[in-house]
Every structure is written in C-alpha cells, then in structure tokens.
Scaffold this motif. Structure first.
Motif, PDB file in Angstrom:
ATOM      1  N   ALA A  33       1.810   7.787  -9.042  1.00 51.88           N
ATOM      2  CA  ALA A  33       2.610   7.038 -10.015  1.00 51.88           C
ATOM      3  C   ALA A  33       3.144   5.749  -9.399  1.00 51.88           C
ATOM      4  N   LEU A  34       3.597   5.827  -8.159  1.00 49.35           N
ATOM      5  CA  LEU A  34       4.102   4.632  -7.489  1.00 49.35           C
ATOM      6  C   LEU A  34       2.998   3.595  -7.308  1.00 49.35           C
ATOM      7  N   ASN A  35       1.821   4.038  -6.942  1.00 48.28           N
ATOM      8  CA  ASN A  35       0.704   3.111  -6.753  1.00 48.28           C
ATOM      9  C   ASN A  35       0.370   2.387  -8.066  1.00 48.28           C
ATOM     10  N   GLU A  36       0.357   3.138  -9.173  1.00 46.13           N
ATOM     11  CA  GLU A  36       0.073   2.536 -10.478  1.00 46.13           C
ATOM     12  C   GLU A  36       1.163   1.544 -10.863  1.00 46.13           C
ATOM     13  N   PHE A  37       2.423   1.892 -10.570  1.00 49.72           N
ATOM     14  CA  PHE A  37       3.545   1.020 -10.916  1.00 49.72           C
ATOM     15  C   PHE A  37       3.474  -0.300 -10.146  1.00 49.72           C
ATOM     16  N   LEU A  38       3.157  -0.240  -8.859  1.00 48.96           N
ATOM     17  CA  LEU A  38       3.085  -1.453  -8.043  1.00 48.96           C
ATOM     18  C   LEU A  38       1.878  -2.301  -8.406  1.00 48.96           C
ATOM     19  N   SER A  39       0.787  -1.672  -8.761  1.00 48.00           N
ATOM     20  CA  SER A  39      -0.428  -2.418  -9.074  1.00 48.00           C
ATOM     21  C   SER A  39      -0.260  -3.275 -10.317  1.00 48.00           C
ATOM     22  N   ALA A  40       0.676  -2.905 -11.157  1.00 43.37           N
ATOM     23  CA  ALA A  40       0.853  -3.641 -12.412  1.00 43.37           C
ATOM     24  C   ALA A  40       1.557  -4.977 -12.221  1.00 43.37           C
ATOM     25  N   ALA A  41       2.226  -5.166 -11.114  1.00 43.96           N
ATOM     26  CA  ALA A  41       2.954  -6.431 -10.907  1.00 43.96           C
ATOM     27  C   ALA A  41       3.057  -6.705  -9.409  1.00 43.96           C
ATOM     28  N   ARG A  42       2.117  -7.448  -8.893  1.00 43.06           N
ATOM     29  CA  ARG A  42       2.141  -7.810  -7.472  1.00 43.06           C
ATOM     30  C   ARG A  42       2.566  -9.268  -7.338  1.00 43.06           C
ATOM     31  N   PRO A  43       3.066  -9.687  -6.150  1.00 45.81           N
ATOM     32  CA  PRO A  43       3.274  -8.923  -4.922  1.00 45.81           C
ATOM     33  C   PRO A  43       4.604  -8.154  -4.952  1.00 45.81           C
ATOM     34  N   THR A  44       4.827  -7.421  -3.848  1.00 39.55           N
ATOM     35  CA  THR A  44       6.060  -6.637  -3.696  1.00 39.55           C
ATOM     36  C   THR A  44       6.955  -7.317  -2.673  1.00 39.55           C
ATOM     37  N   ARG A  45       8.258  -7.359  -2.981  1.00 39.88           N
ATOM     38  CA  ARG A  45       9.222  -7.930  -2.030  1.00 39.88           C
ATOM     39  C   ARG A  45      10.179  -6.838  -1.566  1.00 39.88           C
ATOM     40  N   CYS A  46      10.412  -6.771  -0.244  1.00 36.22           N
ATOM     41  CA  CYS A  46      11.325  -5.776   0.333  1.00 36.22           C
ATOM     42  C   CYS A  46      12.388  -6.476   1.161  1.00 36.22           C
ATOM     43  N   ASP A  47      13.653  -6.156   0.892  1.00 33.50           N
ATOM     44  CA  ASP A  47      14.780  -6.717   1.637  1.00 33.50           C
ATOM     45  C   ASP A  47      15.263  -5.660   2.643  1.00 33.50           C
ATOM     46  N   ARG A  48      15.151  -6.007   3.913  1.00 30.17           N
ATOM     47  CA  ARG A  48      15.433  -5.032   4.971  1.00 30.17           C
ATOM     48  C   ARG A  48      16.919  -4.680   5.039  1.00 30.17           C
ATOM     49  N   LYS A  49      17.202  -3.363   5.206  1.00 29.15           N
ATOM     50  CA  LYS A  49      18.566  -2.875   5.390  1.00 29.15           C
ATOM     51  C   LYS A  49      18.781  -2.303   6.784  1.00 29.15           C
ATOM     52  N   THR A  83       0.859  -1.180   0.000  1.00 32.74           N
ATOM     53  CA  THR A  83       0.000   0.000   0.000  1.00 32.74           C
ATOM     54  C   THR A  83       0.896   1.231   0.000  1.00 32.74           C
ATOM     55  N   VAL A  84       0.598   2.179  -0.877  1.00 31.48           N
ATOM     56  CA  VAL A  84       1.430   3.377  -1.012  1.00 31.48           C
ATOM     57  C   VAL A  84       1.040   4.394   0.063  1.00 31.48           C
ATOM     58  N   ILE A  85       2.016   4.882   0.793  1.00 28.35           N
ATOM     59  CA  ILE A  85       1.817   5.946   1.786  1.00 28.35           C
ATOM     60  C   ILE A  85       2.150   7.288   1.164  1.00 28.35           C
ATOM     61  N   ASP A  86       3.318   7.384   0.551  1.00 29.16           N
ATOM     62  CA  ASP A  86       3.702   8.568  -0.211  1.00 29.16           C
ATOM     63  C   ASP A  86       4.711   8.128  -1.260  1.00 29.16           C
ATOM     64  N   GLY A  87       5.382   9.082  -1.870  1.00 23.11           N
ATOM     65  CA  GLY A  87       6.232   8.752  -3.005  1.00 23.11           C
ATOM     66  C   GLY A  87       7.432   7.895  -2.687  1.00 23.11           C
ATOM     67  N   ASP A  88       7.835   7.753  -1.427  1.00 20.78           N
ATOM     68  CA  ASP A  88       8.977   6.908  -1.078  1.00 20.78           C
ATOM     69  C   ASP A  88       8.686   5.997   0.108  1.00 20.78           C
ATOM     70  N   THR A  89       7.426   5.831   0.469  1.00 25.19           N
ATOM     71  CA  THR A  89       7.055   5.007   1.617  1.00 25.19           C
ATOM     72  C   THR A  89       5.864   4.129   1.263  1.00 25.19           C
ATOM     73  N   ILE A  90       5.966   2.851   1.616  1.00 22.04           N
ATOM     74  CA  ILE A  90       4.867   1.914   1.393  1.00 22.04           C
ATOM     75  C   ILE A  90       4.650   1.121   2.674  1.00 22.04           C
ATOM     76  N   SER A  91       3.621   0.310   2.692  1.00 27.83           N
ATOM     77  CA  SER A  91       3.410  -0.592   3.820  1.00 27.83           C
ATOM     78  C   SER A  91       3.007  -1.956   3.295  1.00 27.83           C
ATOM     79  N   ILE A  92       3.485  -2.976   3.975  1.00 27.51           N
ATOM     80  CA  ILE A  92       3.087  -4.360   3.708  1.00 27.51           C
ATOM     81  C   ILE A  92       2.579  -4.915   5.027  1.00 27.51           C
TER      82      ILE A  92
END
Length: 534
Positions: free
Chosen positions: A447-463, A402-411
């Motif tokens: 734009a980020l929301n549209e980009f993510l919606s086109a190919a789900r799911p999203t994977r995040c590697d924690r740093k 889920t998009v929060i803002d242009g550089d933040t999401i939530s899973i």
C-alpha cells in the motif's frame, strides 16, 4: 658651808655614780646571761623537734616499706603458686633478648624492625614467608620484571591465580601455540540462511545468543584471546546472474546504517563474506562480548570441511554451507614512534532517537576500524578496514523513494525510518474481518509503495538517527501529504505514542472508527510482536 664640806659632797656623788654604773653593768650582764640561757634552751628544743620530725618520717617510711613488702610477699606467693607463669615470663624475656641480639648482628636496629613490622605482617598474611631471604628477593624481582613486561605491552596485570593458571596451562601444552577449538555452524546442523541471501533465520539468531556466544566467552577466557574471526563458506552451486552491491552495502551494514538484507552478492565469495558479516553483527550486538574484536572473512566455495581445498566438485552440499568461528590473539600494532598499541573494540553508537527493533537483528555498534590478516579471505579485507566515518547527513532528502517495509523507505543509499509510527513487520500476519490470516506486513508495504508511486518525488525532513544508523524523518509526497499520517489514517500503521506523543492519535481514532486496514480484524501490536521474538 665650808670647802671641806663641798669636797665631801662631791666625793659621795662620784661614789654614787660609780655604784650606779656598776649596778647597770651588773644588770646588763644578767640580761645577757639570761639571753644566752634562753638561746641555749631554744637550740636544744629545735634539735629535739628536728629529731622528732626525723623519727616521724622514718616511722612513716617504715610503715610504707612494710606495706610494700607485704604486697610483694603476696605477689611472690601468687607467682610461686603458678610456676608456669614464671617460666613463661622468663622464656619471653630470654627470647626477646635473643631476638634483639640477632637483629643487631644482622645490622637492623630495633627501631627499623618496628617500622618494618607492618610489611612483615603483610608478607606473612600473604603466605610469603620463606626460610631463605634470597629466594624471597628473587621472587619479588621476578614479579616486578613480569609486571614491567606487561606494562610495556599495554597489557593488564593478571592476578597471582591467573598467572599461576597461565603457567600451568603452558606446562600442560596450553600455551602460545595451543589454539582454541573451531566453532562450526553448518546448515547440516540446523544453522540456516535464506537461499542466496545473508539473512539468517530466527532460530539461527536464537542459537547464537543462547549457546554460541557463551561458548565463545568461555574460550576467550580459557585461551586468553581477544580476536574472533567469522568465516563464511558456501558450496559450489552457481548463483543466478545479478549485479553485486557489496562494495557499498557492506560498509553501510558495518556502520549499522542498513540491514544485511540489503546486501546483494553476485557470487559465492561475496555470499560467504555477507553471511560472515551477518553473524558478526549478531555477535557484536551481544553485550557479553563487549571489548572483543570480531572480524568477517570469506572462504567462498574454495575450502571444504576439514580445511581441504576443493577439487571442483559441485552440487548441493549442506555441510559446506557453513560459518566457521576461529579465535586468536591480537597482534600489537606499532604506531609511528615504534611503540606497541593495544587493539581496541569500537564503542557502541549513541541512541539519539529510539527506533524500530527488527526481529532477529539485535543492535550492533558500527565498525570503526578493522585489520584483517588471513590467507583464506577471498575478498580484499582492506575494503572493510578502510571504512571511514559517514559524512554529515543532510537535513532534508528529496528523491525517488523505494519501499523497504510498511514504515521504512530509502532514498538513494539512505535508509529512512518514518517518524512516530509503527507498521507490522514484513513477516507478520494478522486476522482479517472474516477470521482469515493474511500477511498484514506485506500489505502495508504494498500500500505504501502504491501511495508513493502516485506522486513523486518524496521529501523527508530529518529528525535524528536511530540505533541502527537509519535516518528518522517526517516524509511527504510531492503533493505535500504527510506519509505517516496517511498510513495511520488508512489503518496500515499505528501511532507509536512512545515517540510521537500522540501526533497521529486523531488519524488512528478515525481508522479505528472506520474499521480501516488492521482495524477490520485482529492483530498484535508490532512492538509486542517483535518483543515476542517471532
């Protein structure tokens, strides 16, 4: 020769021998007499020499005595010329004698008096001289009793000035039951939240730091309090029906893992608590209030200004939409052994990975533990007090983003800050190629929301974890494309070299060359926009 002749010769011989012996004796006697005479002369000379030596020594002593006498006479003449000096010296001797006699009468030896001189001097410098020794002893005993009582309660020892001030305050009626003033922040006075939200507007946040926090600091010092209670109140306008997420959201806000904007109250009681938590987080982010325990409560719509329970009068009343801040002293908490434990303030979290700083939302330490006691709270405070440390975070997260803002999401319930980039803030505007203002922050989020919606799911590697408790991660679409790389290449975000060290420099140069996104017009760097306080 005849016999008679021989006899005569023998007689002559004997007479000669006798005469020789007689002469020898006479000679010896003469020698002896000479020796006696020499001895007598020697003894007389020795006596004379001794006498002469004694006379010499006597003469020397006489000369020295005469010199000393002359010096003494000179000194006496000098002293006689200064009668005050003689008088002072005599008085000093008399006082010294009297002092020694008084010490002996008091049972104090001179050696003990000399040993105690340092302590006596310290007392004198501190202005603790007293004509009555018993009074001084009572003062020392009283000070020790007070110190012991403070130590038993694990309280700091005040200075004499602070102690005197506390006594004076008590004498003036400012004592145990003299309460600090209540700080009232109402919408009628310009302290606004967004409608139906716990998000304070930027001016509200600035006022808290510039004027409210200094007032609280003064009250804390003046009234010797260490607990700040933040109580949220609302009016009686009903809220639009929606599910509440406060049970989980407030705990993540308190642990600084999410922003207060994620809290969705379903009624006025929840809205009051969420707004109290928002103000609490702002106050906790102020370093001047470090060491102060700040607790959130809700009065909901039940309590009107002036501490009056509502009679059910609804409507839009700005004065009722307010935050009240009350101060008090903490209550000692007994441990299992029955000893008092002083309440402590949680420490600020370590900044493992530098992250974004949202405008109007200063960093706040997580709430490790609270103890709520008030009859005005309509939301069970134990839900806050029972907050436990978050479980270990996974190295990777996979799910619907889920998009929060242009550089933040939530899973799920985890908020994730994209590593190495910075996008415009949600409220930020930029200038497009035609010279027109447009909401560039919102455009980046869409734009980020549209980009993510086109190919789900999203994977995040924690740093790592940023100062707000958010996961900092590199994230990828189901297609494997680096999300941050796409945002920078498309001109919706910037390579944040402070943290990326140029990881997305090539993508940014490509966007700039192609005049993509932000690069088609003019914009303020997101980190500079936040620093300006807008």
């Amino acid at each position: 020769m005849t016999f008679k002749t021989v006899r005569l010769d023998n007689s002559s011989y004997r007479r000669g021998v006798v005469l020789g012996l007689t002469m020898a004796e006479i000679m010896l006697l003469l020698v002896f007499c000479l020796l006696l005479g020499f001895a007598a002369l020697t003894a007389r000379d020795r006596d004379r020499i001794t006498k002469l030596a004694q006379e010499r020594d006597a003469a020397r002593s006489s000369v020295m005595e005469e010199s000393a006498l002359k010096q003494l006479v000179a000194d006496l003449r000098n002293i006689a010329g200064n009668k005050d000096q003689v008088s002072d010296a005599w008085e000093t001797l008399v006082r010294s004698r009297d002092a020694m006699q008084r010490l002996e009468q008091a049972g104090i030896s001179v050696d003990n008096a000399i040993h105690s001189a340092r302590a006596i001097t310290a007392f004198a410098k501190a202005g603790l001289e007293s004509g009555d020794p018993d009074e001084l002893v009572r003062d020392v005993k009283l000070a020790r009793q007070i110190k012991g009582a403070l130590n038993d309660r694990n309280l700091s020892i005040p200075s004499p000035t602070e102690m005197a001030s506390a006594v004076q305050n008590a004498a003036n009626g400012k004592g145990e039951h003299d309460w600090p003033p209540i700080v009232n922040l109402s919408e009628a006075d310009g302290f606004f939240f967004k409608v139906g939200s716990a998000q304070p507007n930027p001016d509200f946040v600035k006022s808290i730091h510039s004027s409210i926090a200094p007032r609280l600091i003064d009250y804390i010092k003046e009234y010797n309090v260490d607990i700040v209670e933040v109580i949220g109140h609302t009016d009686e306008q009903p809220m639009a029906p929606r599910p509440s997420n406060l049970d989980g959201a407030l705990l993540t806000v308190l642990a600084s893992r999410s922003d207060i904007s994620t809290a969705m109250p379903a009624d006025n009681a929840g809205l009051g608590l969420a707004r109290a938590v928002a103000v609490m987080q702002i106050l906790k982010g102020d370093s001047r209030l470090a060491g102060t325990t700040i607790l959130p409560f809700s009065g909901g719509q039940l309590i009107q200004p002036g501490d009056r329970l509502t009679a059910g009068s609804g409507g839009d009343v700005k004065e009722r939409r307010r935050i009240e801040i009350r101060l008090r002293r903490s209550n000692p908490m007994p441990d299992v052994s029955g000893h008092a434990i002083a309440a402590s303030s949680p420490a600020a979290p370590q900044d493992a990975t530098k992250g974004n700083v949202k405008a109007g939302n200063p960093a706040a330490p997580p709430l490790a533990e609270t103890r709520a006691e008030t009859a005005a709270s309509l939301v069970p405070a134990h839900q806050i007090a029972s907050a436990q440390p978050a479980p270990p975070l996974p190295e990777s997260l996979v799910g619907r983003a889920t998009v929060i803002d242009g550089d933040t999401i939530s899973i799920g319930d985890q908020r994730i800050r994209l590593f190495g980039i910075d996008a415009p803030e949600a409220q930020q505007t930029c200038v497009d190629g035609k010279g027109q203002d447009y909401p560039c922050g919102r455009s980046a989020a869409l734009a980020l929301n549209e980009f993510l919606s086109a190919a789900r799911p999203t994977r995040c590697d924690r740093k790592g974890i940023d100062r707000y408790g958010r996961i900092v991660a590199s994230c990828y679409r189901a297609s494997g494309e680096d999300i941050a790389s796409w945002l920078v290449r498309s001109g919706f975000a910037l390579d944040w070299q402070l943290y990326s060290h140029g990881l997305y420099a090539k993508e940014q140069q490509s966007a700039r060359t192609n005049r993509a996104g932000l690069w088609q017009g003019q914009f303020t760097l997101p980190w500079e926009w936040r620093a300006s306080g807008r």
